[in-house]
Each structure stands twice: as structure tokens, then as C-alpha cells.
Design an enzyme around this catalytic site. Structure first.
Site, PDB file in Angstrom:
ATOM      1  CB  CYS A   1      -0.920  -0.005   1.217  1.00 61.12           C
ATOM      2  SG  CYS A   1      -2.019   1.437   1.292  1.00 61.12           S
TER       3      CYS A   1
ATOM      4  CG  HIS B   1      -0.026  -4.070  -7.464  1.00 64.02           C
ATOM      5  ND1 HIS B   1      -0.998  -3.301  -6.889  1.00 64.02           N
ATOM      6  CD2 HIS B   1       0.046  -3.656  -8.756  1.00 64.02           C
ATOM      7  CE1 HIS B   1      -1.495  -2.467  -7.778  1.00 64.02           C
ATOM      8  NE2 HIS B   1      -0.865  -2.657  -8.922  1.00 64.02           N
TER       9      HIS B   1
ATOM     10  N   GLY C   1      -3.010  -6.595 -10.150  1.00 61.73           N
ATOM     11  CA  GLY C   1      -2.784  -5.337 -10.850  1.00 61.73           C
ATOM     12  C   GLY C   1      -3.301  -5.360 -12.272  1.00 61.73           C
TER      13      GLY C   1
ATOM     14  NE  ARG D   1      -8.557  -0.004  -9.352  1.00 67.53           N
ATOM     15  CZ  ARG D   1      -7.897   0.699 -10.262  1.00 67.53           C
ATOM     16  NH1 ARG D   1      -8.352   1.881 -10.634  1.00 67.53           N
ATOM     17  NH2 ARG D   1      -6.788   0.232 -10.819  1.00 67.53           N
TER      18      ARG D   1
END
Length: 333
Positions: A99, A170, A211, A234
């Protein structure tokens, strides 16, 4: 064996996302897929040690398999937090090393830890010693001016030597200076090839890629290419039915796709129970807005819930009304 079951679930997982993957979101996602691995929002170790544990860590039995993601960089705090998380019944304890927000930078954890693999190894060793369930790591390929081709192999080698067998990578750098957290999700280029090379160089490790994965087709492509798992962020939140409804069949070979309409109906008892405990409708329905994305009636579904769910006294009948509008439009189409 629990480890094998969770590793198998990690073939497809939904990323931990702050303000999004709370217990209400996870309940919906579990209805759509019985097999995918779900993650909590990141919870900091100090919050667990000093805060309301039931509020921070409580979850429903229906959510399994579910992983707790921890934030922190103090080995003793993480050891204690991992012990608490395991006692709550989580199937995995994950350490956030990816993060890029200002909050985690100021606390010297998250993506900052990519610069301190020895500390990550120490933290993980402490967590492993305290947790009866598997400890895993989610990381970036590097940060700022680091060279990922040099940094990532050393990071994996150092942390795996402490006993970590499973990593989610990621496939972007995190730029801690100059980019916002939102920009860090999109601006740094993706390097999937580097993640693939890490799997070839560390064949004994379970490596998932994260990702920019926006479809179930893309996730299957990474599995077919030899990676152990794909983590979707997302897209799984904004288009949950598109990502998760067919996942059990396509990823695990199980029959029985869950239709979005049936997931809505299955959510009604959960909503009633939440309201009965003093909760508000919008706390649940905000996670349901994307269920019909790209289908007839999607706009009306979102409008009814967005405008009505926050009103005092709003209840499951609003969800039934919104669903009826969707079904009417679909029948007319």
C-alpha cells in the site's frame, strides 16, 4: 488440510481494498462464488491490539475461506495481532507490503517495506511463530528508484527464507514520492513478465499476480501461463457478477453459476439481520450497486438504491423494488 484448501482458493482471489471489502461486501462476493479467496480491508496491528476487536475483525462463518490483511512493521505487534487474527478464525494472515498511501508511509509500513526485506522477514517469522494458519505477503515489484529486476528476487528470497511460501505480487512499482495512492493504481506500468519470471525462478513458491486484471478471461490466462493465482481488485468490486458468478465453474470446474438476481434474493435475509442489529441499509447496498453493470436496468438499479438506501427506515423492500425494475426491463428487452 487447511493450507492446501486456502492455496487452492487462491487460484482466484478478491484483493483487500480499503473502505470496500468489509464483511458486507465479502458476504455478497461469497454468494457469487463459493470458492474464491476473500480478503479483509487492511487492519493495522496497533488497531487490533488497542481497538474494538469485534468491530475490526468480526466476520460471518459464510465468508470462509477468508484472509485477514495486517498492516504494520513492528515484529512484536504483528506477532500479537496475528495471534488474535488466527483466534478469530481467519484462514490466512497476510502482511501488506504494497500500500502506497501517506498513512502507511508515515507509519513505515505498506510499500515502504519493499526497501526493508530483512525487517519483513523478521516480522513474518514472528507472525508464523504465533499463528496456526498460514502467513502470506502481498507486495509490489519495487518502489521509487529501485530496480525491480534486482529488488524483487532479493525480497522473495529473503522473506521466503523466514517461512513464507505464498506471495501476491502487484505487478507495478509504487511511487511513494510524486504519485497519489489513486495514481499508483494506474500510472506505473505493469510488468507481468517480471512476475512470470519470479515463478520460474522460485518454482517452490505459490505466486499470484495482481494489478490491472479486469476480466475472468485475463485471470484464466495467467493461470494457464503457469502462475498459481490471480487477484482481482476494482473490477471484482464494480462488476462482481461478471467476475465471480462463473468463477467456480471456470476456475475450479464446479457447476452452478450464481445469477446476480439470485444473489440479490439471497442477500435479503442478511440485510434483514443487519437491520435488526441496528445497521443501515446503505451499509450493505453500497456494495451491490455494480451487480447488473452492463445489463438492462443497471442504471435504474443503481439509482433506486443510491437515492433510497440512506433514508431513515429504508429496508429490504427497497432492494426488492429495485430488483423488480431490473427484471421488468430484462423481460422487455
Amino acid at each position: 488440510m487447511l493450507k492446501n484448501r486456502v492455496e487452492n482458493a487462491a487460484r482466484l482471489s478478491v484483493a483487500p481494498m480499503m473502505d470496500w471489502t468489509d464483511r458486507h461486501c465479502r458476504h455478497l462476493h461469497r454468494l457469487l462464488s463459493r470458492r474464491a479467496l476473500l480478503y479483509t480491508e487492511m487492519v493495522t496491528a496497533p488497531a487490533i491490539l488497542h481497538g474494538d476487536r469485534d468491530k475490526l475483525l468480526g466476520f460471518g462463518d459464510a465468508e470462509h475461506p477468508v484472509a485477514l490483511q495486517l498492516g504494520g512493521s513492528d515484529p512484536a505487534e504483528l506477532r500479537a495481532a496475528a495471534r488474535v487474527g488466527a483466534a478469530f478464525g481467519y484462514d490466512e494472515i497476510n502482511l501488506n507490503c504494497g500500500c502506497p498511501s501517506d498513512r502507511v508511509q508515515s507509519g513505515a509500513f505498506g510499500a515502504v517495506l519493499m526497501t526493508r526485506p530483512d525487517l519483513v522477514a523478521e516480522c513474518c517469522a514472528e507472525m508464523i511463530a504465533a499463528s496456526p494458519v498460514e502467513v502470506t505477503v502481498k507486495c509490489r515489484i519495487g518502489v521509487d528508484e529501485q530496480e525491480p529486476e534486482e529488488v524483487l528476487p532479493r525480497f522473495l528470497e529473503t522473506v521466503s527464507a523466514a517461512g513464507v511460501d505464498r506471495f501476491t505480487i502487484h505487478a507495478r512499482k509504487a511511487w511513494l514520492q510524486g504519485l497519489s495512492p489513486k495514481e499508483n493504481r494506474d500510472v506505473p506500468p505493469l510488468d507481468y513478465d517480471l512476475v512470470m519470471r519470479m515463478k520460474r525462478d522460485f518454482p517452490h513458491l505459490h505466486i499470484s499476480v495482481n494489478g490491472g486484471i479486469a476480466t475472468l478471461d485475463a485471470a484464466e490466462g495467467f493461470l494457464d501461463a503457469g502462475l498459481d493465482g490471480a487477484m482481482i481488485g476494482r473490477a471484482a468490486y464494480h462488476n462482481p457478477a461478471d467476475i465471480l458468478s462463473a468463477a467456480d465453474r471456470r476456475i475450479w470446474g464446479e457447476a452452478g453459476d450464481m445469477r446476480a438476481e439470485d444473489a440479490v434474493k439471497a442477500m435479503l435475509p442478511y440485510i434483514e439481520a443487519h437491520l435488526g442489529q441496528g445497521g443501515r441499509l446503505h451499509q450493505v447496498t453500497r456494495h451491490m450497486l455494480g451487480l447488473f453493470a452492463g445489463r438492462p436496468g443497471a442504471r435504474g438499479w443503481r439509482r433506486v438504491l443510491s437515492e433510497g438506501a440512506s433514508r431513515p427506515g429504508a429496508g429490504p423492500e427497497l432492494v426488492v423494488e429495485a430488483l423488480a425494475r431490473v427484471e421488468d426491463l430484462q423481460q422487455a428487452a
